[in-house]
Design an enzyme around this catalytic site. Structure first.
Site, PDB file in Angstrom:
ATOM      1  N   SER A 156      -9.671   1.291   2.151  1.00  8.71           N
ATOM      2  CA  SER A 156      -8.816   2.058   2.124  1.00  8.71           C
ATOM      3  C   SER A 156      -7.543   1.262   1.269  1.00  8.71           C
ATOM      4  CB  SER A 156      -8.072   3.323   2.774  1.00  8.71           C
ATOM      5  OG  SER A 156      -7.304   2.796   3.772  1.00  8.71           O
ATOM      6  N   SER A 180     -10.031  -1.045   6.717  1.00  7.61           N
ATOM      7  CA  SER A 180      -9.840  -0.415   5.445  1.00  7.61           C
ATOM      8  C   SER A 180      -8.947  -1.843   4.962  1.00  7.61           C
ATOM      9  CB  SER A 180      -8.762   0.213   5.870  1.00  7.61           C
ATOM     10  OG  SER A 180      -9.049   1.998   5.624  1.00  7.61           O
ATOM     11  N   LYS A 199       1.102  -1.285  -0.095  1.00  3.59           N
ATOM     12  CA  LYS A 199      -0.239   0.154  -0.049  1.00  3.59           C
ATOM     13  C   LYS A 199       0.738   1.295   0.315  1.00  3.59           C
ATOM     14  CE  LYS A 199      -3.921   1.595   2.760  1.00  3.59           C
ATOM     15  NZ  LYS A 199      -4.979   1.920   3.688  1.00  3.59           N
TER      16      LYS A 199
END
Lengths: 460, 91
Positions: A158, A182, A80
């Protein structure tokens, strides 16, 4: 060389061990997929080709000299884009951080490098991990990340790119992060298996802070077994992260049979017949495996209110300089701009109430006297359309609103069925530091079922 | 340096006390300030027209959380879940 890009970590490790493929060849295969499928799905923030090929070459040489040092040795992965990678752009998904570059690796990236894994890409994410209460799928510098199973649907957030890339076979495994949902959300929407560790289990040094007291970093991959292998490589005490725990991780300590706690689910009013069917099927699988179930309930406390206040206060503090600065208004979602600015107005007494509520919420630990873990759907429905604002598309989504994030409990999310071709995710939540329970039950479930093996429509 | 007699000091103190107690009109500060204007005055740039109503909603949401949380009474003097661990400085 012929190896499925959807192979699990252990299959990739075996192929490398048996010299069916080299790390350089594997890396080139995944780089090509990141460039083609990754771009289509907007799962990629930055392809780290130069570093990847260098690390893959080093992994091949090191394997030749002294064999594999870990099960991840030579396996390419994606992280990420909130994790710093030395001299590579780390934009936190934010158009306002387009030129941000750190001169060091985040602790997780450094640990994976040490384990011999190969960083192939930084993966797309919701800008600033969605701290301003984002309301649209394209609240990201990379645009809306598309679901692995349907390009008209959202990949979740996310950790959007991490969820999609894991399922689309764009790398061996991925790393995501969770403040409140997330990791579990994109795992569920993409049919991937994602693991949220106990708060403090994995160092957050070099990771963008949204919430110091809630953020966790964990793997998303194609099976529970893959996630367990990655967790073992990234966990542990780190002097650079005072919140990291010095606690041993023994994933083999689970004693069978387990008692699985079930919450009061509301399938009917959420019109979630497909999810109800998948849930009941999962219960039958657990029963066949010899596990018992028991109805449980959390103490009635406003956990969600406390989490919202903490995210507002800590997020506004962590990003205050940016919020007050000239580039703030370049964020992709107006709701994020409005939400982050308004969060500056959070009162200290409200924040301290939330932290005091957290002390009170510790009473929820009493639930573990009745069961070893909790099983509940991540959401009642599959991935929502990309073009509908979340305040509309999430109306019947449901989702666990208990204390699991507030108290830093671990959870594993994995596919338990499908609704109109879209994956439905279930999750197993365990007491703090009992990651072994999550993995034990999820691995058993995945040995009995093949939901996690179903491939997305775009395969090459 | 000016010198004050005790009588003068007492007179001044009395006037101050009256001043502190008397209502004083400050029209500018008594007027309710637009919360969005106040918020954007803290930022480098003003909100655009699309964001202004969202900012008002977001401010209301912050206030709603504040109201909502007051419905849950916590034990008097209960401690927040934060830990400060004092450590000896390194030499």
């Amino acid at each position: 060389m012929s190896l499925s890009p959807f192979a699990t970590v252990s299959e990739l490790a075996r192929a490398l061990r048996q010299k069916q493929i080299s790390s350089v060849e594997l890396t080139k295969m995944y780089l090509a997929r990141l460039k083609s499928i990754g771009e289509v799905h907007r799962a990629v923030a930055e392809i780290t080709e130069e570093r990847a090929l260098k690390e893959a070459k080093a992994a091949d040489e090191s394997r030749r000299r002294s064999g594999p040092k870990t099960p991840l040795h030579g396996i390419p992965y994606g992280a990420k884009d909130l994790l710093a990678a030395k001299d590579i752009p780390t934009r936190w998904g934010s158009p306002g951080h387009a030129d941000q570059v750190f001169g060091f690796d985040a602790a997780v990236i450094a640990k994976l490098k040490n384990a011999g894994a190969v960083l192939a890409a930084k993966l797309s994410m919701i800008e600033l991990a969605g701290g301003g209460n984002y309301n649209v799928a394209n609240a990201s510098a990379n645009g809306a990340c598309l679901c692995a199973f349907d390009t008209t649907r959202w990949a979740g957030g996310s950790s959007s790119g991490s969820g999609a890339a894991a399922k689309l076979g764009l790398c061996g495994f991925t790393i995501g992060s969770e403040t409140s949902g997330s990791i579990t959300c994109p795992s569920a929407f993409n049919g991937a298996t994602g693991f949220r560790p106990t708060y403090g289990r994995v160092s957050r040094h070099g990771a963008m802070a949204l919430c110091w007291t809630l953020d966790k970093i964990g793997p998303i991959a194609r099976s529970a077994e893959c996630c367990a292998a990655v967790l073992q490589a990234i966990c542990g005490k780190d002097p650079n992260d005072p919140s990291s725990l010095d606690a041993s991780l023994d994933l083999n300590r689970t004693k069978k049979p387990l008692t699985i706690g079930l919450l009061n689910e509301d399938f009917k009013s959420n019109q979630a017949a497909a999810c109800q069917k998948a849930y009941q099927n999962a219960l039958r699988v657990f029963s066949k495996l010899g596990h018992k179930t028991v109805q449980v309930a959390y103490p009635k406390l406003p956990y969600g209110t406390a989490v919202e206040i903490i995210v507002n206060a800590e997020g506004a503090s962590a990003h205050e300089h940016f919020i007050r600065g000239p580039r703030f208004h370049s964020l992709a979602d107006n709701h994020q701009i409005a939400g982050l600015a308004a969060a500056l107005e959070t009162k200290a007494v409200d924040y301290l109430w939330a932290l005091r509520l957290r002390t009170e919420a510790l009473k929820a630990n009493a639930i573990w006297e009745k069961c070893d873990c909790i099983f509940t759907p991540v959401f009642y429905h599959g991935a929502p359309p990309i073009d509908v604002p979340f305040d509309k598309s999430f109306a019947n989504m449901g989702g666990d609103d208990g204390p699991s994030n507030l108290l830093g409990w671990p959870a594993i999310a994995f596919p338990i069925g499908f609704e109109g071709g879209l994956p439905l995710g279930g999750q197993i939540i365990a007491p703090a530091l009992r990651e072994d329970v999550c993995f034990s039950l999820a691995k058993q479930f995945q040995r009995e079922t093949d939901f996690h093996l179903k491939l997305p429509p775009i395969q090459s | 340096m000016a010198k004050f007699t005790r009588r003068q000091i007492a007179k001044l103190a009395g006037l101050t006390a009256i001043g502190a107690a008397a209502p004083r009109a400050f029209p500018n500060t008594l007027q309710a300030e637009d919360p969005v204007e106040k918020l954007q005055s803290q930022l480098a740039k003003p909100f655009d027209e699309q964001t202004k109503p969202l900012a008002l909603e977001a401010l209301k949401a912050i206030e709603r959380l504040s109201v909502e949380r007051k419905k849950t009474k916590l034990p008097e003097n209960s401690e927040p879940c934060t830990v400060y661990v004092p450590t000896e400085p390194r030499r």
